[in-house]
Scaffold this motif. Structure first.
Motif, short mmCIF file in Angstrom:
data_model
loop_
_atom_site.label_atom_id
_atom_site.label_comp_id
_atom_site.label_asym_id
_atom_site.label_seq_id
_atom_site.Cartn_x
_atom_site.Cartn_y
_atom_site.Cartn_z
N LEU A 80 55.27 -69.56 84.89
CA LEU A 80 56.42 -70.15 85.56
C LEU A 80 55.97 -70.65 86.92
CD1 LEU A 80 59.44 -70.78 85.95
CD2 LEU A 80 59.73 -68.41 86.74
N ALA A 81 56.08 -71.96 87.14
CA ALA A 81 55.81 -72.55 88.45
C ALA A 81 57.17 -72.92 89.04
CB ALA A 81 54.92 -73.78 88.30
N SER A 82 57.56 -72.24 90.10
CA SER A 82 58.93 -72.39 90.60
C SER A 82 58.97 -72.60 92.10
CB SER A 82 59.75 -71.14 90.25
OG SER A 82 61.05 -71.20 90.83
N ALA A 83 59.84 -73.52 92.52
CA ALA A 83 60.16 -73.60 93.94
C ALA A 83 60.74 -72.25 94.37
CB ALA A 83 61.16 -74.72 94.19
N VAL A 84 60.69 -71.98 95.65
CA VAL A 84 61.07 -70.65 96.15
C VAL A 84 62.50 -70.68 96.70
CG1 VAL A 84 60.49 -68.82 97.78
CG2 VAL A 84 58.67 -70.15 96.69
N PRO A 85 63.39 -69.88 96.15
CA PRO A 85 64.76 -69.82 96.67
C PRO A 85 64.83 -69.08 98.00
CG PRO A 85 64.49 -68.24 94.89
CD PRO A 85 63.20 -69.02 94.98
N LYS A 86 65.97 -69.21 98.66
CA LYS A 86 66.14 -68.60 99.97
C LYS A 86 66.33 -67.09 99.88
CE LYS A 86 68.53 -72.73 101.68
NZ LYS A 86 69.82 -73.27 102.18
N ALA A 87 66.07 -66.46 101.03
CA ALA A 87 66.33 -65.03 101.23
C ALA A 87 65.67 -64.17 100.16
CB ALA A 87 67.84 -64.79 101.31
N ASP A 88 66.41 -63.14 99.69
CA ASP A 88 65.80 -62.19 98.77
C ASP A 88 65.92 -62.62 97.32
OD1 ASP A 88 68.49 -61.86 98.43
OD2 ASP A 88 68.49 -59.67 98.73
N ARG A 89 66.39 -63.86 97.08
CA ARG A 89 66.51 -64.32 95.70
C ARG A 89 65.15 -64.51 95.05
NH1 ARG A 89 70.05 -69.13 97.37
NH2 ARG A 89 69.10 -70.09 95.53
N PHE A 90 64.11 -64.73 95.85
CA PHE A 90 62.77 -64.85 95.27
C PHE A 90 62.28 -63.48 94.80
CE2 PHE A 90 58.03 -65.46 95.74
CZ PHE A 90 57.91 -66.28 94.63
N ASP A 91 62.60 -62.44 95.53
CA ASP A 91 62.26 -61.08 95.09
C ASP A 91 62.87 -60.81 93.71
OD1 ASP A 91 62.22 -61.35 97.99
OD2 ASP A 91 61.81 -59.20 98.09
N TRP A 92 64.13 -61.20 93.57
CA TRP A 92 64.84 -61.00 92.30
C TRP A 92 64.18 -61.79 91.18
CZ3 TRP A 92 67.87 -63.88 88.85
CH2 TRP A 92 68.72 -63.14 88.01
N LEU A 93 63.76 -63.04 91.49
CA LEU A 93 63.08 -63.86 90.50
C LEU A 93 61.77 -63.21 90.06
CD1 LEU A 93 62.59 -66.45 88.86
CD2 LEU A 93 61.71 -67.52 90.95
N VAL A 94 61.01 -62.69 90.99
CA VAL A 94 59.75 -62.02 90.67
C VAL A 94 59.99 -60.82 89.77
CG1 VAL A 94 57.87 -60.64 91.67
CG2 VAL A 94 58.50 -62.83 92.71
N GLU A 95 60.98 -60.03 90.12
CA GLU A 95 61.30 -58.83 89.33
C GLU A 95 61.68 -59.20 87.90
OE1 GLU A 95 63.87 -55.25 90.69
OE2 GLU A 95 65.23 -56.60 89.61
N LYS A 96 62.57 -60.15 87.74
CA LYS A 96 63.07 -60.50 86.41
C LYS A 96 62.05 -61.27 85.59
CE LYS A 96 66.68 -58.30 87.47
NZ LYS A 96 66.75 -56.88 87.02
N ALA A 97 61.23 -62.09 86.24
CA ALA A 97 60.16 -62.77 85.51
C ALA A 97 59.17 -61.75 84.94
CB ALA A 97 59.45 -63.76 86.42
N THR A 98 58.91 -60.71 85.71
CA THR A 98 58.05 -59.62 85.21
C THR A 98 58.66 -59.00 83.96
OG1 THR A 98 57.24 -59.14 87.45
CG2 THR A 98 56.97 -57.42 85.78
N GLU A 99 59.95 -58.70 84.02
CA GLU A 99 60.62 -58.07 82.89
C GLU A 99 60.62 -58.97 81.66
OE1 GLU A 99 64.51 -56.63 83.87
OE2 GLU A 99 63.84 -55.77 85.77
N LEU A 100 60.76 -60.27 81.86
CA LEU A 100 60.81 -61.21 80.73
C LEU A 100 59.46 -61.36 80.03
CD1 LEU A 100 63.04 -64.24 81.80
CD2 LEU A 100 63.38 -62.74 79.84
N GLY A 101 58.37 -61.06 80.74
CA GLY A 101 57.06 -61.20 80.12
C GLY A 101 56.27 -62.40 80.60
N VAL A 102 56.69 -63.01 81.71
CA VAL A 102 55.93 -64.13 82.28
C VAL A 102 54.54 -63.66 82.67
CG1 VAL A 102 55.82 -65.73 84.24
CG2 VAL A 102 58.00 -65.33 83.07
N GLU A 103 53.52 -64.44 82.30
CA GLU A 103 52.14 -64.04 82.59
C GLU A 103 51.78 -64.27 84.05
OE1 GLU A 103 48.48 -66.42 81.45
OE2 GLU A 103 48.37 -64.77 79.99
N ARG A 104 52.13 -65.44 84.57
CA ARG A 104 51.83 -65.79 85.95
C ARG A 104 53.02 -66.52 86.57
NH1 ARG A 104 47.88 -69.67 86.76
NH2 ARG A 104 47.85 -70.31 84.58
N LEU A 105 53.23 -66.30 87.85
CA LEU A 105 54.26 -67.02 88.58
C LEU A 105 53.60 -67.73 89.75
CD1 LEU A 105 57.82 -65.71 89.46
CD2 LEU A 105 56.59 -67.30 90.91
N ILE A 106 53.82 -69.05 89.82
CA ILE A 106 53.24 -69.86 90.89
C ILE A 106 54.36 -70.35 91.80
CG2 ILE A 106 51.85 -71.89 91.45
CD1 ILE A 106 50.79 -71.81 88.55
#
Length: 239
Positions: A80-106
């Motif tokens: 997943l290559a994603s623009a970075v959302p504001k505030a702590d929403r990026f933390d949430w994206l990282v957490e949930k992408a991990t749970e979904l099984g994403v291999e790498r996040l850029i």
């Protein structure tokens, strides 16, 4: 299910040592002692059941019990290559992408990007990935890469099926079936989307636009919805 702990150091004769925070979590938070059985994983795909055999102030030794736990992997490696959302929403994206099984996040830097995360924030999020991996019983840590400009990513993923979140794209449920093991990358732009020039670059580089639904989604929602939709397009063994 047994509690799960991150132990990146190779075992010595079947002995695993938890250090610092993981050791304190086992002994002080979970209140486990000698004889307790847990699971340990190394973040590289290896995992074992293990029994606590000794504890110190900031360490715990465990011995492996039984055969290694087989690694559960998604049907194909997804980046997943994603623009970075504001505030702590990026933390949430990282957490949930991990749970979904994403291999790498850029983290993507685009023309309309508002947030460009510092490397210190990227480093801090390693703990989020570890905790999410413990919760979802994932044995291989998701890789969170340093931020990259869209042009770097657009031109540097040979061999992958490349998808771009785009309201004008093909509906996600009409994407071709994806063979097992086929590398896939999904790019999600910032609020306001990719610019015309960025979409034109994607077209020249062979990216396929996909539409993620009738509503306009936040960055983190689009990334997770897109990843989930692509995983549903995995080709079945008998197809």
């Amino acid at each position: 299910m047994p509690a799960r702990f991150y132990c990146p150091d190779p075992s010595s004769d079947g002995i695993h040592r938890l250090k610092a925070g993981e050791a304190r979590h086992l002994s002080r938070v979970c209140r486990l002692g000698a004889g307790a059985e847990v699971e340990v994983f190394d973040g590289r795909g290896g995992a074992n059941r293990a029994k606590v055999i000794a504890l110190g102030d900031d360490w715990v030794d465990l011995i492996a019990v039984g055969a290694p736990i087989p690694e559960r992997v998604p049907p194909f490696p997804l980046v997943l290559a994603s623009a970075v959302p504001k505030a702590d929403r990026f933390d949430w994206l990282v957490e949930k992408a991990t749970e979904l099984g994403v291999e790498r996040l850029i983290p993507l830097i685009c023309d309309r990007s508002v947030v460009e995360p510092a490397l210190s924030k990227i480093s801090r999020l390693e703990r989020t990935i570890i905790e999410a991996s413990k919760q979802c019983r994932r044995s291989r840590l998701m890789v969170l890469e340093p931020p990259k400009r869209w042009s770097q990513v657009a031109e540097s993923v040979p061999g992958s099926l490349k998808f771009l979140a785009d309201l004008q794209g093909l509906p996600a449920n009409q994407v071709q079936r994806i063979p097992s093991g086929q590398p896939v990358i999904l790019a999600v732009g910032p609020e306001g989307g990719f610019t015309k020039a960025e979409r034109e670059l994607a077209g020249r580089m062979g990216w396929l636009g996909i539409d993620l639904g009738v509503n306009t989604l936040r960055i983190e929602t689009a990334g997770l919805a897109g990843c989930a939709a692509l995983f549903t397009r995995a080709k079945e063994p008998n197809e």
